[in-house]
Design an enzyme around this catalytic site. Structure first.
Site, PDB file in Angstrom:
ATOM      1  N   LEU A   9       5.833   8.091  18.260  1.00 29.70           N
ATOM      2  CA  LEU A   9       5.903   8.648  16.915  1.00 29.70           C
ATOM      3  C   LEU A   9       4.629   8.377  16.136  1.00 29.70           C
ATOM      4  O   LEU A   9       4.081   7.281  16.193  1.00 29.70           O
ATOM      5  CB  LEU A   9       7.086   8.039  16.155  1.00 29.70           C
ATOM      6  CG  LEU A   9       8.463   8.129  16.823  1.00 29.70           C
ATOM      7  CD1 LEU A   9       9.503   7.429  15.965  1.00 29.70           C
ATOM      8  CD2 LEU A   9       8.845   9.569  17.086  1.00 29.70           C
ATOM      9  N   ASN A  31      -1.596   4.831  23.952  1.00 31.00           N
ATOM     10  CA  ASN A  31      -2.203   4.344  22.715  1.00 31.00           C
ATOM     11  C   ASN A  31      -3.607   3.824  22.937  1.00 31.00           C
ATOM     12  O   ASN A  31      -4.497   3.984  22.098  1.00 31.00           O
ATOM     13  CB  ASN A  31      -1.325   3.255  22.094  1.00 31.00           C
ATOM     14  CG  ASN A  31      -0.171   3.838  21.299  1.00 31.00           C
ATOM     15  OD1 ASN A  31      -0.106   5.037  21.070  1.00 31.00           O
ATOM     16  ND2 ASN A  31       0.754   2.997  20.887  1.00 31.00           N
ATOM     17  N   CYS A  79       0.418   0.061  15.791  1.00 31.13           N
ATOM     18  CA  CYS A  79       0.418   0.334  17.230  1.00 31.13           C
ATOM     19  C   CYS A  79      -0.920   0.076  17.919  1.00 31.13           C
ATOM     20  O   CYS A  79      -1.014  -0.778  18.798  1.00 31.13           O
ATOM     21  CB  CYS A  79       0.861   1.774  17.490  1.00 31.13           C
ATOM     22  SG  CYS A  79       2.581   2.098  17.074  1.00 31.13           S
ATOM     23  N   ARG A 117      -0.620  -2.364   7.816  1.00 32.27           N
ATOM     24  CA  ARG A 117      -0.883  -3.275   8.928  1.00 32.27           C
ATOM     25  C   ARG A 117      -2.213  -2.935   9.590  1.00 32.27           C
ATOM     26  O   ARG A 117      -2.452  -1.805   9.989  1.00 32.27           O
ATOM     27  CB  ARG A 117       0.266  -3.196   9.945  1.00 32.27           C
ATOM     28  CG  ARG A 117       1.505  -3.941   9.509  1.00 32.27           C
ATOM     29  CD  ARG A 117       2.665  -3.740  10.451  1.00 32.27           C
ATOM     30  NE  ARG A 117       3.239  -2.398  10.344  1.00 32.27           N
ATOM     31  CZ  ARG A 117       4.313  -2.001  10.992  1.00 32.27           C
ATOM     32  NH1 ARG A 117       4.937  -2.838  11.826  1.00 32.27           N
ATOM     33  NH2 ARG A 117       4.788  -0.770  10.830  1.00 32.27           N
TER      34      ARG A 117
END
Length: 437
Positions: free
Chosen positions: A156, A214, A266, A334
């Protein structure tokens, strides 16, 4: 189909609401009782476009429920997803204590067959630890209850999560039994009907796929930032370079935008975790180590440009920041570049005046009143010696430069996302610095 999702953070809440939208009966479980009580009333703890309406719609339809107790609802479920956090330890490895606590609770209370699916981002081999933990608790109880463990990593994008879930590029599922595969095929049948790709594979490959995906995207970002910095030195324009290489179908255009570094929940965490997984297996992922170094350096590049513009003296200078979140359409800070920039500015003796459409409260939670916050982008510019653009929110793309200039003490703009036009800036009398030109 009855399913439970443990963890009502970003992944858990989006997944729960979207599964409920497809017709499943979903119970979202979290130990935070205040959060659960708020969710029962439709109060969403995160900012994600469209999520509050989707949650309330499915609460009202009776398909989405909330609980603080997994044991109370466990044996009503066919599938339990774990979507709890896996924060990085000091050595960069993923902290699995919350994942394994869920497994322990399942083992302590399980009375009938269940598929336990990991949606949290976990290192390769975690499924075996989950299975062993459940089995150990069943053995303590002296019972033999069948169960399967599977992996279903999420892909996502914050700010676009509902569309990503409901219209995915692909759904990756790692299984090691036909029974689990059949149950998960039934769960994802609505997606199969729309011809979305559901890719079944072994569990270790599914776990690796999330990290590899990622890490590849992070690599493209750091590569282009490295190229951008070289472009500045040799007189090239990274935007033209990006257009040139992105037109090659083997490369493509996505994630080739130069900027002031990536952040979020992520990419930084997953790159670190994959590097640590390699080290634990006696291998060095040298490319990813370079990706991480480049990104950390890139987060300070706008400060370096500012430092140079003022000949090394930033004391008592006022700097306006447009954007605090790590990306648009989220309040998530973050690993955001803004946190690095703010620290450098404060250490240099600057006053910082910040505006973000969604992340102001989150920034206050993290750093408090060390900087000044404004509810309007122009108000944040009053008497500023420089403006730094850190997050490419839509409302920043076409500002009234006459208003900007009247508010600022010095017409200096440092664009960390390359969204402004240099000719337009020159016309309005601004000194303009971006990335890679």
């Amino acid at each position: 189909m009855n399913i439970a999702i443990v963890g009502t953070g970003y992944v858990g809440l989006v997944s729960g609401a979207c599964f409920a939208e497809t017709g499943a009966t979903v119970t979202c479980v979290d130990v935070d009782s205040a959060k659960i009580e708020a969710l029962k009333k439709g109060v969403i703890p995160i900012y994600e476009p469209g999520l509050d309406e989707l949650v309330m719609k499915n609460i009202n339809a009776g398909r989405l429920k909330f609980s603080t107790s997994l044991p109370d609802v466990l044996n009503e479920q066919q599938i339990v997803f774990t979507a709890v956090g896996t924060p990085p330890d000091e050595d960069g490895s993923a902290d699995l204590k919350y994942v394994l606590q869920v497994a322990k609770t399942i083992g302590e209370n399980l009375n009938r067959y269940l598929v336990v699916v990991t949606k949290s981002t976990v290192p390769v081999g975690t499924s075996h630890k989950i299975s062993d933990t459940i089995k150990a608790e069943l053995d303590k109880r002296g019972v033999d209850v069948p169960f399967d463990v599977a992996s279903n990593p999420e892909f996502l994008k914050e700010g676009n999560a509902i569309k990503d879930f409901m219209s995915p590029d692909r759904v990756v599922i790692g299984v090691d039994s036909d029974r689990a595969k059949n149950i998960l095929t039934k769960l994802y049948k609505p997606f199969l009907l729309n011809n979305f790709r559901v890719i079944f594979m072994d569990i270790p490959s599914a776990e690796m796929t999330k990290y590899a995906a990622n890490s590849m995207l992070a690599t493209r970002i750091s590569f282009m930032n490295d190229i951008a910095n070289l472009c500045e030195l040799v007189g090239a324009d990274v935007n033209k370079v990006r257009a040139g290489i992105g037109s090659d179908t083997r490369i493509g255009r996505k994630f080739l935008y130069a900027g002031c570094g990536y952040g979020g929940s992520c990419f930084p965490k997953d790159v670190k975790a994959l590097i640590k997984t390699a080290e634990d297996n006696g291998y060095s992922l040298d490319v990813l180590k370079a990706v991480e170094r480049v990104n950390e350096r890139q987060k300070g590049i706008l400060f370096d440009k500012l430092f140079k513009a003022f000949n090394g003296d930033l004391s008592r200078k006022t700097v306006a920041l447009w954007g605090l979140a790590f990306k648009p359409e989220t309040d998530d800070m973050r690993e955001s570049t803004a946190l690095v920039v703010i620290k450098k500015l404060l250490d240099a003796g600057c006053r910082v005046q910040a505006y973000d459409p969604e992340a102001i409260n989150e920034c206050k939670r993290i750093i408090g009143d060390k900087i000044a916050y404004y509810n309007n982008k122009y108000d944040a510019l009053v008497d500023a010696d420089a403006l730094m653009l850190l997050t490419e929110w839509q409302e920043f793309r076409l500002p009234d430069w006459d208003v900007v200039g009247k508010h600022m003490r010095r017409r200096l703009v440092l664009d960390g996302r390359n969204i402004f036009d240099s000719d337009d800036m020159a016309e309005h009398g601004f000194e303009y610095h971006c990335i890679g030109k």
